[in-house]
Design an enzyme around this catalytic site. Structure first.
Site, PDB file in Angstrom:
ATOM      1  N   HIS A 125       0.689  -1.168   0.174  1.00 39.60           N
ATOM      2  CA  HIS A 125       0.034   0.062   0.123  1.00 39.60           C
ATOM      3  C   HIS A 125       0.916   1.313  -0.048  1.00 39.60           C
ATOM      4  CE1 HIS A 125      -3.655   2.417   0.735  1.00 39.60           C
ATOM      5  NE2 HIS A 125      -2.911   3.201   1.480  1.00 39.60           N
ATOM      6  N   CYS A 126       0.824   2.161  -0.833  1.00 39.20           N
ATOM      7  CA  CYS A 126       1.571   3.226  -1.166  1.00 39.20           C
ATOM      8  C   CYS A 126       1.022   4.438  -0.498  1.00 39.20           C
ATOM      9  CB  CYS A 126       1.953   3.645  -2.748  1.00 39.20           C
ATOM     10  SG  CYS A 126       2.871   4.882  -2.829  1.00 39.20           S
ATOM     11  N   PRO A 127       1.508   5.014   0.703  1.00 42.46           N
ATOM     12  CA  PRO A 127       0.832   6.192   1.331  1.00 42.46           C
ATOM     13  C   PRO A 127       0.816   7.444   0.507  1.00 42.46           C
ATOM     14  CG  PRO A 127       2.872   5.564   2.277  1.00 42.46           C
ATOM     15  CD  PRO A 127       2.861   4.348   1.236  1.00 42.46           C
ATOM     16  N   GLU A 130      -1.898   6.725  -1.939  1.00 42.45           N
ATOM     17  CA  GLU A 130      -3.238   6.437  -1.116  1.00 42.45           C
ATOM     18  C   GLU A 130      -3.933   5.412  -1.711  1.00 42.45           C
ATOM     19  OE1 GLU A 130      -4.877   6.037   2.218  1.00 42.45           O
ATOM     20  OE2 GLU A 130      -3.430   7.615   2.009  1.00 42.45           O
TER      21      GLU A 130
END
Length: 261
Positions: A125-127, A130
């Site tokens: 999951h790439c913050p 998002e």
């Protein structure tokens, strides 16, 4: 309301867009190579740089808003027909039901606690986006990293070309404060993007995901394997073909795997 804005990724995407265009504006307004080309009437380089920045922003939003491969229904099989034909009948992976969204997980899928959904061929999951990176957008994530790195390195060169000399350190800092701030941001982002690009190129070349690489000891079909090689590794060329042209959950080499945790 603020929580909803964070959950939707609005603030993250708005921050990325704002930062991109602020730095681009700094490079165009200062006495850089871009400004000097404009003054000479040579618009090719400024237009190309602007288009590259636009392309990086478009790829960012494309990957950020794209469905990464969410498991939408319960009518999924643990393995495709091709996988079933390559895996011995006795060791065909059995469907596993997610303990959170209660859907059957395909092979290599994982539940993302941030998105609160299962993602096919989950990578991470790439913050900053998002959004999850998974089966459907992983290749585009890598393409985005490449385009972003080219834009960042070109921007670094342009920012360095605009640094003006000063009679003293104090005057030099005052004259170049905005460009120096842009250089720090560009340098940090260039290093991060270069590192991510190298990691994901390597993972694509061995047909492995970030989740499988980092959490090997927790993944059911990897933790009991003696060798370090991914069971989905079919060789460099086949792996890259699968990643960029198919990007599916390729069948394992030996068939001795179970579904993801």
């Amino acid at each position: 309301m603020v929580q909803n804005m964070f959950r939707s990724g609005f603030l993250v995407r708005a921050s990325h867009t704002l930062l991109t265009w602020v730095i681009t504006l700094i490079l165009f307004l200062h006495n850089t190579d871009l400004r000097r080309c404009e003054e000479r009437g040579e618009l090719l380089l400024p237009v190309l740089f602007f288009l590259l920045v636009m392309l990086s922003v478009l790829f960012y939003f494309a990957v950020s808003l794209m469905d990464p491969g969410f498991v939408l229904s319960d009518s999924v099989k643990a393995a495709s027909e091709e996988e079933e034909s390559m895996i011995p009948q006795s060791s065909t992976p059995r469907p596993r039901r997610c303990g959170y969204c209660l859907l059957q997980q395909p092979m290599r899928a994982k539940h993302c606690p941030t998105c609160q959904r299962c993602v096919r061929r989950f990578d991470h999951h790439c913050p900053w986006m998002e959004n999850c990176v998974g089966e459907r957008n992983h290749r585009w994530f890598l393409v985005y990293l490449l385009v972003q790195l080219l834009a960042l390195l070109w921007a670094l060169h342009i920012a360095l070309s605009g640094l003006a000399p000063g009679a003293s350190w104090d005057l030099w800092l005052r004259a170049n404060c905005f460009l120096l701030a842009a250089l720090v941001v560009l340098g940090v982002f260039s290093a991060v993007v270069l590192l991510l690009l190298g990691i994901h190129l390597y993972l694509a070349s061995v047909n492995c995901t970030t989740w499988e690489f980092v959490s090997r000891h927790r993944v059911s079909y990897l933790k009991n394997r003696g060798d370090e090689r991914s069971p989905f590794d079919r060789g460099l060329l086949c792996n890259l073909w699968d990643f960029f042209c198919a990007c599916g959950a390729a069948a394992p080499r030996d068939g001795g795997v179970a579904n993801s945790v």
